[in-house]
Design a protein around this motif. Structure first.
Motif, PDB file in Angstrom:
ATOM      1  N   LEU A 107     -28.282   7.021  48.351  1.00 63.00           N
ATOM      2  CA  LEU A 107     -28.009   8.422  48.625  1.00 63.00           C
ATOM      3  C   LEU A 107     -26.941   8.455  49.701  1.00 63.00           C
ATOM      4  O   LEU A 107     -27.120   7.892  50.773  1.00 63.00           O
ATOM      5  CB  LEU A 107     -29.273   9.135  49.111  1.00 63.00           C
ATOM      6  N   TRP A 108     -25.811   9.116  49.411  1.00 61.73           N
ATOM      7  CA  TRP A 108     -24.677   9.163  50.342  1.00 61.73           C
ATOM      8  C   TRP A 108     -24.405  10.617  50.679  1.00 61.73           C
ATOM      9  O   TRP A 108     -24.127  11.432  49.791  1.00 61.73           O
ATOM     10  CB  TRP A 108     -23.456   8.506  49.701  1.00 61.73           C
ATOM     11  N   VAL A 109     -24.476  10.943  51.957  1.00 68.32           N
ATOM     12  CA  VAL A 109     -24.182  12.295  52.426  1.00 68.32           C
ATOM     13  C   VAL A 109     -22.723  12.334  52.854  1.00 68.32           C
ATOM     14  O   VAL A 109     -22.337  11.676  53.817  1.00 68.32           O
ATOM     15  CB  VAL A 109     -25.100  12.684  53.599  1.00 68.32           C
ATOM     16  N   VAL A 110     -21.908  13.104  52.142  1.00 65.29           N
ATOM     17  CA  VAL A 110     -20.471  13.167  52.399  1.00 65.29           C
ATOM     18  C   VAL A 110     -20.097  14.614  52.720  1.00 65.29           C
ATOM     19  O   VAL A 110     -20.124  15.480  51.840  1.00 65.29           O
ATOM     20  CB  VAL A 110     -19.661  12.681  51.179  1.00 65.29           C
ATOM     21  N   ARG A 111     -19.763  14.877  53.961  1.00 64.29           N
ATOM     22  CA  ARG A 111     -19.283  16.208  54.320  1.00 64.29           C
ATOM     23  C   ARG A 111     -17.939  16.458  53.663  1.00 64.29           C
ATOM     24  O   ARG A 111     -17.127  15.539  53.520  1.00 64.29           O
ATOM     25  CB  ARG A 111     -19.133  16.319  55.838  1.00 64.29           C
ATOM     26  N   ALA A 121     -10.556  14.764  44.098  1.00 66.06           N
ATOM     27  CA  ALA A 121     -10.568  14.164  42.769  1.00 66.06           C
ATOM     28  C   ALA A 121     -11.099  12.732  42.821  1.00 66.06           C
ATOM     29  O   ALA A 121     -11.848  12.297  41.936  1.00 66.06           O
ATOM     30  CB  ALA A 121      -9.160  14.185  42.179  1.00 66.06           C
ATOM     31  N   TRP A 122     -10.722  12.000  43.889  1.00 67.66           N
ATOM     32  CA  TRP A 122     -11.234  10.621  44.034  1.00 67.66           C
ATOM     33  C   TRP A 122     -12.743  10.632  44.200  1.00 67.66           C
ATOM     34  O   TRP A 122     -13.463   9.835  43.574  1.00 67.66           O
ATOM     35  CB  TRP A 122     -10.585   9.967  45.249  1.00 67.66           C
ATOM     36  N   LEU A 123     -13.247  11.536  45.045  1.00 67.95           N
ATOM     37  CA  LEU A 123     -14.686  11.598  45.279  1.00 67.95           C
ATOM     38  C   LEU A 123     -15.425  12.009  44.012  1.00 67.95           C
ATOM     39  O   LEU A 123     -16.485  11.459  43.695  1.00 67.95           O
ATOM     40  CB  LEU A 123     -14.986  12.576  46.415  1.00 67.95           C
ATOM     41  N   ASP A 124     -14.866  12.956  43.259  1.00 67.57           N
ATOM     42  CA  ASP A 124     -15.507  13.371  42.014  1.00 67.57           C
ATOM     43  C   ASP A 124     -15.561  12.223  41.008  1.00 67.57           C
ATOM     44  O   ASP A 124     -16.570  12.014  40.334  1.00 67.57           O
ATOM     45  CB  ASP A 124     -14.737  14.551  41.403  1.00 67.57           C
ATOM     46  N   GLU A 125     -14.467  11.453  40.920  1.00 68.17           N
ATOM     47  CA  GLU A 125     -14.444  10.314  40.006  1.00 68.17           C
ATOM     48  C   GLU A 125     -15.442   9.248  40.441  1.00 68.17           C
ATOM     49  O   GLU A 125     -16.150   8.660  39.607  1.00 68.17           O
ATOM     50  CB  GLU A 125     -13.032   9.727  39.952  1.00 68.17           C
ATOM     51  N   PHE A 126     -15.521   8.994  41.751  1.00 69.22           N
ATOM     52  CA  PHE A 126     -16.484   8.020  42.259  1.00 69.22           C
ATOM     53  C   PHE A 126     -17.907   8.462  41.926  1.00 69.22           C
ATOM     54  O   PHE A 126     -18.743   7.650  41.519  1.00 69.22           O
ATOM     55  CB  PHE A 126     -16.310   7.864  43.769  1.00 69.22           C
ATOM     56  N   GLN A 127     -18.167   9.746  42.081  1.00 70.10           N
ATOM     57  CA  GLN A 127     -19.511  10.246  41.792  1.00 70.10           C
ATOM     58  C   GLN A 127     -19.853  10.093  40.317  1.00 70.10           C
ATOM     59  O   GLN A 127     -21.001   9.793  39.963  1.00 70.10           O
ATOM     60  CB  GLN A 127     -19.618  11.709  42.212  1.00 70.10           C
ATOM     61  N   ARG A 128     -18.876  10.273  39.454  1.00 73.56           N
ATOM     62  CA  ARG A 128     -19.130  10.070  38.029  1.00 73.56           C
ATOM     63  C   ARG A 128     -19.459   8.612  37.729  1.00 73.56           C
ATOM     64  O   ARG A 128     -20.308   8.307  36.902  1.00 73.56           O
ATOM     65  CB  ARG A 128     -17.915  10.509  37.215  1.00 73.56           C
ATOM     66  N   ARG A 129     -18.790   7.695  38.423  1.00 77.56           N
ATOM     67  CA  ARG A 129     -19.011   6.269  38.168  1.00 77.56           C
ATOM     68  C   ARG A 129     -20.375   5.801  38.621  1.00 77.56           C
ATOM     69  O   ARG A 129     -20.964   4.915  38.021  1.00 77.56           O
ATOM     70  CB  ARG A 129     -17.922   5.442  38.853  1.00 77.56           C
ATOM     71  N   MET A 135     -26.625   8.989  44.144  1.00 71.77           N
ATOM     72  CA  MET A 135     -26.376  10.420  44.271  1.00 71.77           C
ATOM     73  C   MET A 135     -25.593  10.695  45.537  1.00 71.77           C
ATOM     74  O   MET A 135     -25.829  10.076  46.578  1.00 71.77           O
ATOM     75  CB  MET A 135     -27.699  11.188  44.300  1.00 71.77           C
ATOM     76  N   ILE A 136     -24.659  11.643  45.438  1.00 69.36           N
ATOM     77  CA  ILE A 136     -23.855  12.072  46.584  1.00 69.36           C
ATOM     78  C   ILE A 136     -24.097  13.559  46.796  1.00 69.36           C
ATOM     79  O   ILE A 136     -24.035  14.347  45.858  1.00 69.36           O
ATOM     80  CB  ILE A 136     -22.360  11.809  46.344  1.00 69.36           C
ATOM     81  N   VAL A 137     -24.399  13.927  48.039  1.00 70.01           N
ATOM     82  CA  VAL A 137     -24.626  15.336  48.371  1.00 70.01           C
ATOM     83  C   VAL A 137     -23.774  15.689  49.580  1.00 70.01           C
ATOM     84  O   VAL A 137     -23.310  14.816  50.318  1.00 70.01           O
ATOM     85  CB  VAL A 137     -26.116  15.622  48.669  1.00 70.01           C
ATOM     86  N   SER A 138     -23.587  16.987  49.790  1.00 70.50           N
ATOM     87  CA  SER A 138     -22.743  17.424  50.903  1.00 70.50           C
ATOM     88  C   SER A 138     -23.475  17.390  52.224  1.00 70.50           C
ATOM     89  O   SER A 138     -22.882  17.162  53.274  1.00 70.50           O
ATOM     90  CB  SER A 138     -22.230  18.839  50.638  1.00 70.50           C
ATOM     91  N   ARG A 139     -24.789  17.621  52.200  1.00 68.34           N
ATOM     92  CA  ARG A 139     -25.566  17.583  53.439  1.00 68.34           C
ATOM     93  C   ARG A 139     -27.040  17.546  53.084  1.00 68.34           C
ATOM     94  O   ARG A 139     -27.506  18.230  52.191  1.00 68.34           O
ATOM     95  CB  ARG A 139     -25.285  18.789  54.329  1.00 68.34           C
ATOM     96  N   CYS A 140     -27.803  16.716  53.803  1.00 67.46           N
ATOM     97  CA  CYS A 140     -29.261  16.723  53.673  1.00 67.46           C
ATOM     98  C   CYS A 140     -29.832  16.289  55.010  1.00 67.46           C
ATOM     99  O   CYS A 140     -29.109  16.100  55.980  1.00 67.46           O
ATOM    100  CB  CYS A 140     -29.735  15.821  52.536  1.00 67.46           C
TER     101      CYS A 140
END
Length: 241
Positions: A107-111, A121-129, A135-140
């Motif tokens: 689980l990766w929290v990425v602001r 676009a890079w982050l979205d592609e990484f999340q798809r891979r 799972m990547i979320v904006s905040r938890c």
């Protein structure tokens, strides 16, 4: 309190050099204000930092205070939480998720603003891979040291800002409930170092036992009659006077 090299004092790790005087002045002002206080309330518990509380008997530790009575809603945070990860976390085997490591779900929290110039676009592609196993979320909820101690979670420490180096000192040298990553001669922490330390943290029986002991001590402290509970009641009585 555990020894700390001067290079790791909070004001020496406050980001850009311009921020260092501000943090130093903040600490200085806090120390001056402390001398005016009749009592200081802290989110800690006696078994976690006995040396510090012996040195400062005027501090009343009433923690760890990390959530509501059902341990569902975090306290002391003002930004909205991203609860989308909870269902995913509940579906994973116990004690199997980290943030982040090769060959393990993470689980990766990425602001959204966590790195200047990073392409969405890079982050979205990484999340798809990695979406099938991670799972990547904006905040938890942050895995802060008190929340981790309350819930029996070991740490892999990679401090970079202000008091995080003090947290690392407690976790690695005092409680021994985690390990720290070590950069190479070029100052870079390699993926091999990171993944290797993750496996050691998750597979070390001694760390697991110490994490469990700290968790039990934290829970005893906030239970009725525990040291933190008694201190909280003492503080309430002071407010009534």
């Amino acid at each position: 309190m555990p020894p700390l090299h001067t290079s790791r004092l909070s004001w020496n790790n406050a980001g850009a050099p311009g921020g260092q005087p501000a943090v130093f002045q903040l600490v200085t002002r806090n120390n001056e204000a402390k001398d005016l206080a009749e009592v200081i309330v802290g989110n800690s518990f006696r078994d976690a930092e006995p040396g510090a509380f012996k040195l400062h008997p005027e501090i009343l530790p009433i923690g760890p205070l990390v959530a509501d009575l059902q341990f569902k809603k975090p306290v002391g945070q003002f930004l909205p939480e991203d609860a989308g990860c909870l269902e995913w976390l509940d579906a994973q085997p116990g004690r199997s998720v980290v943030s982040r490591s090769s060959h393990r779900p993470f689980l990766w929290v990425v602001r959204p603003d966590f790195a200047a110039g990073l392409s969405k676009a890079w982050l979205d592609e990484f999340q798809r891979r990695v979406g099938g196993s991670s799972m990547i979320v904006s905040r938890c909820w942050r895995t802060a040291r008190w929340r981790a101690s309350r819930n029996g979670v070991p740490f892999l420490c990679w401090p970079y800002f202000t008091d995080q180096f003090q947290n690392e000192s407690y976790i690695c040298n005092v409680w021994r409930t985690g390990l720290a990553v070590a950069p190479g001669a070029d100052g870079v922490v390699t993926k091999e170092e990171l993944s290797g330390k993750v496996e050691r943290v998750l597979g070390d029986d001694g760390i697991r036992e110490r994490v469990g002991a700290l968790r039990d001590a934290a829970r005893r402290s906030i239970a009725e009659g525990g040291s933190s509970h008694q201190n909280l009641m003492k503080f309430v009585e002071l407010l009534k006077e």
